[in-house]
Design a protein around this motif. Structure first.
Motif, short mmCIF file in Angstrom:
data_model
loop_
_atom_site.label_atom_id
_atom_site.label_comp_id
_atom_site.label_asym_id
_atom_site.label_seq_id
_atom_site.Cartn_x
_atom_site.Cartn_y
_atom_site.Cartn_z
N ARG A 44 0.84 -1.18 0.00
CA ARG A 44 0.00 0.00 0.00
C ARG A 44 0.89 1.25 0.00
NH1 ARG A 44 -2.53 0.92 4.14
NH2 ARG A 44 -4.63 1.48 3.43
N VAL A 45 0.73 2.09 -1.02
CA VAL A 45 1.61 3.23 -1.22
C VAL A 45 0.84 4.55 -1.16
CG1 VAL A 45 3.31 4.29 -2.78
CG2 VAL A 45 3.04 1.79 -2.73
N MET A 46 1.42 5.53 -0.47
CA MET A 46 0.88 6.89 -0.50
C MET A 46 1.92 7.81 -1.13
SD MET A 46 -0.50 9.30 2.63
CE MET A 46 -0.86 11.06 2.36
N ILE A 47 1.45 8.71 -1.99
CA ILE A 47 2.35 9.60 -2.73
C ILE A 47 2.10 11.05 -2.33
CG2 ILE A 47 3.07 10.38 -5.02
CD1 ILE A 47 1.83 7.72 -6.07
N VAL A 48 3.19 11.77 -2.03
CA VAL A 48 3.09 13.19 -1.68
C VAL A 48 3.95 13.98 -2.67
CG1 VAL A 48 3.38 14.93 0.11
CG2 VAL A 48 2.81 12.57 0.75
N GLY A 87 -3.37 6.46 -1.31
CA GLY A 87 -3.54 7.84 -0.90
C GLY A 87 -2.61 8.78 -1.64
N GLU A 88 -3.05 10.02 -1.78
CA GLU A 88 -2.25 11.06 -2.43
C GLU A 88 -2.37 12.36 -1.63
OE1 GLU A 88 -2.92 11.62 -6.66
OE2 GLU A 88 -3.97 9.69 -6.74
N VAL A 107 4.34 1.99 2.38
CA VAL A 107 5.46 2.83 1.93
C VAL A 107 4.94 4.21 1.58
CG1 VAL A 107 7.29 3.14 0.20
CG2 VAL A 107 6.72 0.84 1.01
N LEU A 108 5.61 5.22 2.11
CA LEU A 108 5.29 6.62 1.83
C LEU A 108 6.31 7.15 0.84
CD1 LEU A 108 3.64 9.20 2.57
CD2 LEU A 108 5.31 9.58 4.41
N VAL A 109 5.85 7.63 -0.32
CA VAL A 109 6.74 8.17 -1.35
C VAL A 109 6.59 9.70 -1.33
CG1 VAL A 109 7.29 8.21 -3.81
CG2 VAL A 109 6.50 6.09 -2.74
N VAL A 110 7.68 10.40 -1.07
CA VAL A 110 7.61 11.84 -0.80
C VAL A 110 8.57 12.66 -1.64
CG1 VAL A 110 7.71 13.56 1.04
CG2 VAL A 110 7.08 11.23 1.60
#
Length: 207
Positions: free
Chosen positions: A11-15, A39-40, A58-61
């Motif tokens: 599960r990935v969130m992108i900022v 999430g975004e 994983v949070l991609v920032v």
């Protein structure tokens, strides 16, 4: 270190504040059966509000955001979950940014110019508990950027974080983050050690 053992998609969130870039990353991630975007966010504030509900693997920032930095987002993410896995996806291969990202707990950094398969592979590795950092020559480990060196000098002058921020025209929180990265880079634990090191450097007439 927590290592994933399930077969469910990561599960990935992108900022990222650039919608076109963010949508491109979403497309790349969703094309992989091993990953899914949950999430975004386009700002620090938005990311902080969504993180508690999303709880990504994983949070991609991105580091540059309109109301702060990716460091602010990652700091909040680790407050919510000390085991949060994080990847910095940036346009700039900057040593100071790399040190700051490491200092707040990121597990890797990748340039936005990376190939799609490399982005997917990096996220998968980080989800599995591995790290993905740009290679650096060993002799460069203790080198400081011009900004970080100036902060060290101001610490040696006895300046507070607020005074350093005013002198450099940056946020006080940024100063705190950079000092944390400086300590990590120099292998030190306390601000007083930085001051002592700078005092010794001046006495010895180091360059």
């Amino acid at each position: 270190m927590t290592v994933r053992t399930t077969d469910t998609p990561v599960r990935v969130m992108i900022v990222d504040d650039h919608e076109v870039v963010r949508r491109g990353i979403v497309t790349v991630i969703d094309a992989s059966p091993a990953l899914t975007v949950v999430g975004e966010a386009s700002t620090v504030d938005e990311a902080r509000r969504r993180l508690p509900a999303v709880r990504p693997d994983v949070l991609v920032v991105d580091l540059q955001l309109p109301d702060g930095t990716g460091i602010d987002v990652m700091t909040r993410a680790r407050e919510l979950s000390p085991e949060q896995r994080m990847l910095v996806l940036t346009s700039f291969d900057d040593d100071a940014a790399l040190r700051e990202s490491r200092a707040v707990g990121a597990a890797g950094m990748l340039l936005k110019s990376a190939r799609s398969r490399d982005i997917v592979a990096a996220i998968e590795k980080i989800a599995e508990g591995q790290t993905v950092w740009p290679s650096r020559p060993a002799e460069d480990e203790e080198e400081l950027s011009a900004t970080d060196q100036r902060i060290v000098e101001l610490i040696g002058d006895g300046c507070t974080n607020r005074e350093i921020a005013d002198e450099l025209g940056i946020a006080e929180k940024t100063v705190k983050n950079r000092i944390t990265a400086i300590l990590h880079s120099l292998g030190l634990q306390r601000r007083t050690q930085v001051a002592a090191r700078e005092a010794a450097r001046r006495r010895a007439g180091w360059k």
